[in-house]
Every structure is written in structure tokens, then in C-alpha cells.
Scaffold this active site. Structure first.
Site, mmCIF file in Angstrom:
data_model
loop_
_atom_site.group_PDB
_atom_site.id
_atom_site.type_symbol
_atom_site.label_atom_id
_atom_site.label_comp_id
_atom_site.label_asym_id
_atom_site.label_seq_id
_atom_site.Cartn_x
_atom_site.Cartn_y
_atom_site.Cartn_z
ATOM 1 N N GLY B 45 0.843 -1.199 0.000
ATOM 2 C CA GLY B 45 0.000 0.000 0.000
ATOM 3 C C GLY B 45 0.865 1.231 0.000
ATOM 4 N N GLU B 61 -0.549 1.330 -6.902
ATOM 5 C CA GLU B 61 0.124 0.403 -5.993
ATOM 6 C C GLU B 61 0.171 -1.005 -6.586
ATOM 7 O OE1 GLU B 61 1.759 0.916 -3.252
ATOM 8 O OE2 GLU B 61 1.348 3.067 -3.224
ATOM 9 N N GLU B 65 3.605 -3.196 -7.555
ATOM 10 C CA GLU B 65 3.951 -4.490 -6.952
ATOM 11 C C GLU B 65 3.950 -5.642 -7.945
ATOM 12 O OE1 GLU B 65 5.004 -4.388 -3.965
ATOM 13 O OE2 GLU B 65 4.304 -2.383 -3.436
ATOM 14 N N PRO B 82 -7.816 5.344 15.443
ATOM 15 C CA PRO B 82 -6.804 6.378 15.651
ATOM 16 C C PRO B 82 -5.421 5.809 15.968
ATOM 17 C CG PRO B 82 -8.779 6.858 16.924
ATOM 18 C CD PRO B 82 -8.952 5.491 16.361
ATOM 19 N N ASP B 83 -5.370 4.607 16.523
ATOM 20 C CA ASP B 83 -4.058 4.105 16.920
ATOM 21 C C ASP B 83 -3.604 2.914 16.073
ATOM 22 O OD1 ASP B 83 -5.972 2.442 17.749
ATOM 23 O OD2 ASP B 83 -5.374 2.362 19.868
ATOM 24 N N GLU B 114 11.336 -6.950 0.165
ATOM 25 C CA GLU B 114 11.079 -8.227 -0.478
ATOM 26 C C GLU B 114 9.575 -8.337 -0.697
ATOM 27 O OE1 GLU B 114 12.509 -11.374 2.036
ATOM 28 O OE2 GLU B 114 11.738 -12.945 0.724
#
Lengths: 225, 225
Positions: B45, B61, B65, B82-83, B114
Site C-alpha cells: 500500500g 500500488e 507491486e 486512531p491508533d 522483499e
DNA sequence: CCCACCGGTGTCAATTACACACTAATTATA
DNA sequence: TATAATTAGTGTGTAATTGACACCGGTGGG
């Protein structure tokens, strides 16, 4: 590279609040009190606080507009076209809520000049990309109604089978056969009799309530054809 | 109040890339090359560009990849606790992608040490809340497989019915009856014979292709019980 | 007391879902 | 080159589900 090295968009939550009123499927809209789109109707929403989860932000908006907190709330989709807001880059996480109409008085929040219910079948022009968002929410509501037991969230705690059927018919926009409807909804085992009756017009009707331990069971099992 | 008066979170997209390899359902993960969670495996991401739509960011993205662009991509959910990121407030819009395994060589992008495929049935510990995100993506993939014709996106252009059934069995994690499977998939009208056969082991098998004009038809009509 | 109104109930036919076992075409091997 | 091993392909009978359809029951109002 640190977080601050990347440009940060603004993030809002918008909450599409559905209810059933007078045999009509309605949605709560606010009239914008400030530019952009001042004076136009819009889906209620607001910025996500920096220490607030997305769901908390949606619940907060919901409460600001309706005073109600304990209702069905589900994340719908995230809309993030770069030009969806003329003020700059604003990504919005849309939620939809279902609530019974009784005892909810819409309130105009901070930014709103006015707030009222609108029939989803007769909407005013909407600000931003809110017409798209609302159309998507309606589609999802119909879909969920067919496959899950979510319809009860729009009704009062106790309801008759005729009321439930009327709700389904309003949302799906089609008539359903009474006997088949009853057979299906009863055999799904998601409601139970309260023992009480609703009187006042014609023959008294049995009242039912939703068995909330049954929500999960119905998931992924189509209720209506 | 202007946009700048509200604190702005960082926004990323994460893309869960599924494929089928060697009769296994696999997902592309990257090994993080920088803190936080340096050395741990994570869903690929990155940050959303300020003039880039969410879907464009997800496609970018994906291409970084895998080098592939033209695959099935769908918005999954937006995660915004939030965390969830120790660096600060980071909201991530998760997408999932389906692609056929052949001719895709995973590449380690900028931040990754990797990149490789992992069986969804045997995953390493994941950074951030990525284990939750992946579990949710897998659930959604299974759900979609039952109700829509999305499974073909994981197979090469031409495939045999046995290969298709094997794909369904790997993803759903259960055996299916051969005759019932064939009857259902053929009567759904979503595939057609190519006219060619696959030879090499046992009796030659008819090759089929997906009728891409059929995707819409199957939506909302359950393919498997 | 009778009429209007809404609530509540069952059957039959058609369709769909499921379980289940053998023959057909080829490749590998003795 | 005969035989075994491997994968492809096919149909039926039974149970469950769906959908169409019409009448009687209890209460309130006239």
C-alpha cells in the site's frame, strides 16, 4: 520518509439516515448554511476528529442531527474523487443508518440552516456528489433487506406483520404476497410474538419483536426472491 | 471555517492481491524495509496522492507491486482506528484485487525489502492491523464467489471445468459435487466453450472461457448454496 | 345488528436443490 | 501392444422450496 512529508487530504464522514415515515422511505437531509453549495440540501456529515475513529465520528454526527445514538450503523463506501469538493481534497467515508421514525426529532446541527426528512422517491438537488452517494446507499439498503434481517431496524420495537410487510414493500418498491411473506418471515425465525395485540382498526393484530440473537443467522441467506 | 482549520489525517490505500497458485489461494505480501514494523510482512500500500482518486492510487500500488494493471479491483473497507499506526493518524482505504498467477512476477516496491506470495492458509505475523484487514478481505472474497461470477478473475483466459471447480474448492475450503457444479455453472450461462481441448493427462478436457458480457447478469443471483 | 375493515390461514403445482456411480478418452507402463 | 491408471464427462430420482391463489375471523363504527 515521515508522515508529514506526504500531503494530507481532509477526511469527513457522511451519514445517510433512513427511516420510515407515513409509509414512505425517507432520508434526513440538511440545508447547508455556508458555502460551498450554501442553501442546497446535503447529506449530514462532518470532519473526522484527529483522535476519533471513523465509526465514532459517524455516531457523533448521527447524534448531532437526531439526538439518537443506539441505531443500526454500517459503513457504506469511501468516496474520494479529487474534485468532489471545490474547497480542496476531501475524502468522505459514507455510513448509512437505519432508525425508527417515532421519537426522533431532526435537529439542525452547526453548519445547517435547517434539517428535515425527504422521501427518497422525491429528492431535491443535492450538494457535492451526494446524489450519487444517496443512490448507492439506497441500492445497498435494498440489497441488504433482501438478504438479511436489517429491515427491523426501521420499525418500532413491537410491530405487526402487516406493518413489516408494508415496510418491505415501500423499500423494495413492489407488492408482496401476504401469505408467502408471512410464511417466509416466520420460518426464518427472526421474529417472535410479544404476546400483545395492536387494536384500534379492524381485527387486533399480533405484535412481534425482532429476536436480536437472530441477526447473524439470517446473514447470507436470501429472505426474498 | 476553512478546510485548513481541521486537523488532517494521512490517507493510504492498501491492496490485498489474491491469486491462485498450485491449487492454493495466495496473497501478495511485502516485507517492510523501514520502521515501523521493519522486517515484518504487510499488505502492499501507500499514500494517496493529493490529485489522485482512491481507485487510481490503488491501481498504481497494484502496478508497482505486480506490473499488472488490468485486473479485478474492488474497494473493500476503510479502516481508521486512531491508533492503528504508531506514526500518527493514518486512515487506510483497503482494496482487493484478483489476478491470474501466470505471468505475474511480484516486485518489491520502494519501501519493501522483499515481496512474495503467501498462502492465505499459512500466513506470517502481519504489521499494523493487516491481519484483520486480510481476514475481512478473505471473507468478502468467499462471499462474492458464491454470489457472483468473480472467480474467473483468478484463472487464465481459458480453463477446464475441473480447474474451475478446484479454484472454487480452494477458496471456499470445501469439496463440491462434480455433476452439480457443472450443471450449475453451465446453466448460469457465464462461460462458453473455446472449442479447444487441454491434453496431456488423462482424457482431454474441453476448454472454456468467461463470457465477460455475463458479469452483470449473475450479480445478486447466488451461484452456490 | 350489520357492515366495513384489517388479520389471519392452507394447498397444490412447478421449480430447484441435492445425493449419488458409471462410461469415455487418453497416457503411462508392463 | 495390451492393460492399468488417470482425468473428463454424463442423468435420475427424491426432497425441499417457491409462488400463485381465496376465504373466514374479530373488532369498531354507523
Amino acid at each position: 520518509m515521515a508522515l508529514e512529508d506526504y500531503p494530507r487530504p481532509s477526511v469527513t464522514v457522511d451519514v445517510i439516515i433512513f427511516t420510515l415515515r407515513g409509509n414512505d422511505l425517507q432520508v434526513l437531509l440538511i440545508k447547508r448554511g455556508h458555502p460551498p453549495f450554501e442553501g442546497m440540501w446535503a447529506i449530514p456529515g462532518g470532519f473526522v476528529g484527529i483522535d476519533e475513529s471513523l465509526e465514532e465520528a459517524a455516531l457523533r454526527e448521527l447524534e448531532e442531527e437526531t439526538g439518537v445514538r443506539d441505531v443500526y450503523l454500517e459503513q457504506l463506501y469511501t468516496f474520494g474523487d479529487p474534485d468532489r469538493d471545490p474547497r480542496g481534497r476531501v475524502i468522505t467515508v459514507a455510513y448509512f443508518a437505519l432508525m425508527p421514525a417515532h421519537a426522533v426529532q431532526p435537529r439542525a446541527g452547526d453548519d445547517a440552516a435547517e434539517a428535515r426528512w425527504w422521501s427518497v422517491y422525491d429528492l431535491p438537488p443535492l450538494a457535492f456528489d451526494h446524489a450519487d452517494i444517496l443512490a448507492y446507499a439506497l441500492q445497498r439498503l435494498r440489497y441488504k433487506l433482501e438478504y438479511t434481517a436489517v429491515g427491523f431496524e426501521l420499525l418500532p420495537e413491537a410491530f405487526t406483520l402487516s406493518e413489516l410487510q408494508a415496510a418491505y414493500e415501500v423499500i423494495l418498491g413492489e407488492k408482496l404476497d401476504k401469505r408467502n411473506f408471512r410464511r417466509k418471515i416466520l420460518s426464518a425465525g427472526v421474529i417472535e410474538e410479544t404476546g400483545a395485540y395492536r387494536t384500534g382498526e379492524g381485527r387486533p393484530a399480533k405484535l412481534y419483536r425482532f429476536r436480536d440473537d437472530a441477526v447473524a443467522e439470517v446473514k447470507a441467506r436470501r429472505l426474498f426472491p
